[in-house]
Design an enzyme around this catalytic site. Sequence first.
Site, PDB file in Angstrom:
ATOM      1  N   ASP A 118       0.860  -1.179   0.000  1.00  0.00           N
ATOM      2  CA  ASP A 118       0.000   0.000   0.000  1.00  0.00           C
ATOM      3  C   ASP A 118       0.904   1.238   0.000  1.00  0.00           C
ATOM      4  OD1 ASP A 118      -2.961   1.030   0.762  1.00  0.00           O
ATOM      5  OD2 ASP A 118      -1.448   2.251   1.806  1.00  0.00           O
ATOM      6  N   ILE A 119       0.593   2.215  -0.894  1.00  0.00           N
ATOM      7  CA  ILE A 119       1.390   3.449  -0.964  1.00  0.00           C
ATOM      8  C   ILE A 119       1.172   4.252   0.316  1.00  0.00           C
ATOM      9  CG2 ILE A 119       1.802   5.582  -2.237  1.00  0.00           C
ATOM     10  CD1 ILE A 119       0.749   4.186  -4.742  1.00  0.00           C
TER      11      ILE A 119
ATOM     12  N   ASN B 166      -2.459  12.767  -2.947  1.00  0.00           N
ATOM     13  CA  ASN B 166      -3.553  13.021  -3.892  1.00  0.00           C
ATOM     14  C   ASN B 166      -4.089  14.441  -3.702  1.00  0.00           C
ATOM     15  OD1 ASN B 166      -5.493  12.589  -5.805  1.00  0.00           O
ATOM     16  ND2 ASN B 166      -6.449  10.851  -4.793  1.00  0.00           N
TER      17      ASN B 166
ATOM     18  N   HIS C  68      -6.019  14.481  -8.551  1.00  0.00           N
ATOM     19  CA  HIS C  68      -6.287  13.099  -8.996  1.00  0.00           C
ATOM     20  C   HIS C  68      -5.523  12.744 -10.270  1.00  0.00           C
ATOM     21  CE1 HIS C  68      -9.305  12.221  -5.999  1.00  0.00           C
ATOM     22  NE2 HIS C  68      -9.936  13.370  -6.279  1.00  0.00           N
TER      23      HIS C  68
ATOM     24  N   ARG D 133       8.461 -11.964 -12.293  1.00  0.00           N
ATOM     25  CA  ARG D 133       8.705 -12.950 -13.336  1.00  0.00           C
ATOM     26  C   ARG D 133       7.467 -13.073 -14.243  1.00  0.00           C
ATOM     27  NH1 ARG D 133       9.973 -17.567  -9.071  1.00  0.00           N
ATOM     28  NH2 ARG D 133       8.001 -16.633  -8.372  1.00  0.00           N
TER      29      ARG D 133
ATOM     30  N   GLU E 105      -4.950   2.610  -3.776  1.00  0.00           N
ATOM     31  CA  GLU E 105      -3.490   2.588  -3.872  1.00  0.00           C
ATOM     32  C   GLU E 105      -2.903   1.270  -3.354  1.00  0.00           C
ATOM     33  OE1 GLU E 105      -4.601   4.847  -0.057  1.00  0.00           O
ATOM     34  OE2 GLU E 105      -5.368   4.572  -2.095  1.00  0.00           O
TER      35      GLU E 105
ATOM     36  N   ARG F 201      10.899  -2.689  -2.375  1.00  0.00           N
ATOM     37  CA  ARG F 201      10.624  -1.521  -1.515  1.00  0.00           C
ATOM     38  C   ARG F 201      11.605  -0.394  -1.815  1.00  0.00           C
ATOM     39  NH1 ARG F 201      12.610   1.041   2.550  1.00  0.00           N
ATOM     40  NH2 ARG F 201      14.404  -0.376   2.641  1.00  0.00           N
TER      41      ARG F 201
END
Length: 491
Positions: free
Chosen positions: A363-364, A371, A376, A395, A406, A428
């Site tokens: 999750d961002i 935002n 948006h 892969r 998000e 990450r």
Amino acid sequence: MPTAYQIVEAIAKSQEDSRELQRSQQMQRLFLDQGPFCAYIKDEQSRMLYYNQELQSRFLVDSQEWLGKADSEFLPDPEDARRVMENDQLVLKTLRPLKLIEEVKMPGNNQLCYWLSSKFTFSDGTTGDRRIGGISIDITESIEAQRSLTELNRQLEEKTLKLEAKKRELIYLSDMADMLYSCESEDELYKVIALTCSQLFPNMNGCIFKIANSKNYVQMNSFWGNERTSKEIFSLSECWALRRGKVNILSPHNSGLICNHLIEPVSGTHLCVPLFGQGELVGILHIYAPEEISPEAQQITEIIARTLAIALNNLSIKQRLTYDSLRDGMTQLFNQNYLQTMMEQRLAEAERSGQPLSVIFLDIDNFKSYNSRYGHLTANIVLQRLAKLLLKSIRSFDIACRWGGEEFVIVMPNMTLENLRKRVEQLRIDVQQMQLRDGDRILEGITASFGIAVSEPGITVKDFLNRANQAMLEAKRTGKNRVIEYVNNYY
């Protein structure tokens, strides 16, 4: 000495016997002359000694014209006369009756007649010579009726075979339509067409050519038969069907245009039928036969080409609809419905193979404020950029999905926990170092929180996703921008 009375009585009896003999001979003559059959008597040289009125009327002769003559002297066809004489001699040689059907051409019009004849021998009571007797019945009408019936039966059998062939054609074409409807790729479509053509035209060869996406050349996609008569790759200008968008046929009886993609020396019949997909020319169906291709076979080939074109259109629409139903419109990653369906399959495969299945939930961080700051439209650019990074990092057999807002989910089969930790940690870092732009404007970077979970035997899709989600929430709670592995004490 006999008395005068006895002598008179003997004379009277002799006269009566003579009259009786005359009456008997008259009856025999009436029988032979008025009977509906041909009767005759010949000597040992097959010369005619007697023939009845029926024979006279049939051959338009009088009672004396043929006397003393052999068949070769009055029959119009020498071959007929030879056969009749051979039959006469066979009867004389074997002294046994002979029954047979004789073919004789009638004088004047040479009309062929058929006689059911019975020939036999007897001795002349006066001279003791051997004679040949014969009685013949005209069976021409019966023979012709039998031949007509035979011809009708032949025609009926021929029509029956044609109907059976048509029935098989309809079955093959019907099966083809059913299979084409179920195809999920162009290769499957071409295999169905190859199978159908080999069934309908077992003595012909053929292939399907597809125009390359570049529109610069044509390439063979499918082939059937045992003889290749065309190049596998050629330019569009080398085929008249592609140049004109019309059927082109070249055969021994149809000196049409010779396509340059045919291999020299060109022989037999070549049929090129254009294929149209969504109204656009996409290739050709090419049929080759050593002999002439019948109009019916040509018509069937054109039907197959049209059906294939329709199938290509339907497949394109089907694939587009399928793609749209499985993908997230903004990021083009798979959507939530597809992920849940595929995870059931992947969990079953993992349990059967004994290999682990891993799920990554990310999750961002602080995306709502991001935002609010950029709006948006700009935030959507960030989501799209992150989606491209995820696709680049996984892969080919991994699954990346936009879960919603998000949030994203990645499914990775056959990966050890140690390798999974390294992969996700690198992902990450890649997210944190990702450079973001909106045109010429440089945007603030983002971070994401990651939760990972590894499958266990018997776990459900829902529980599996919940574990990864709980780990992600723990990463959020403990500072964000980190990777947390699911452990049981989260319950």
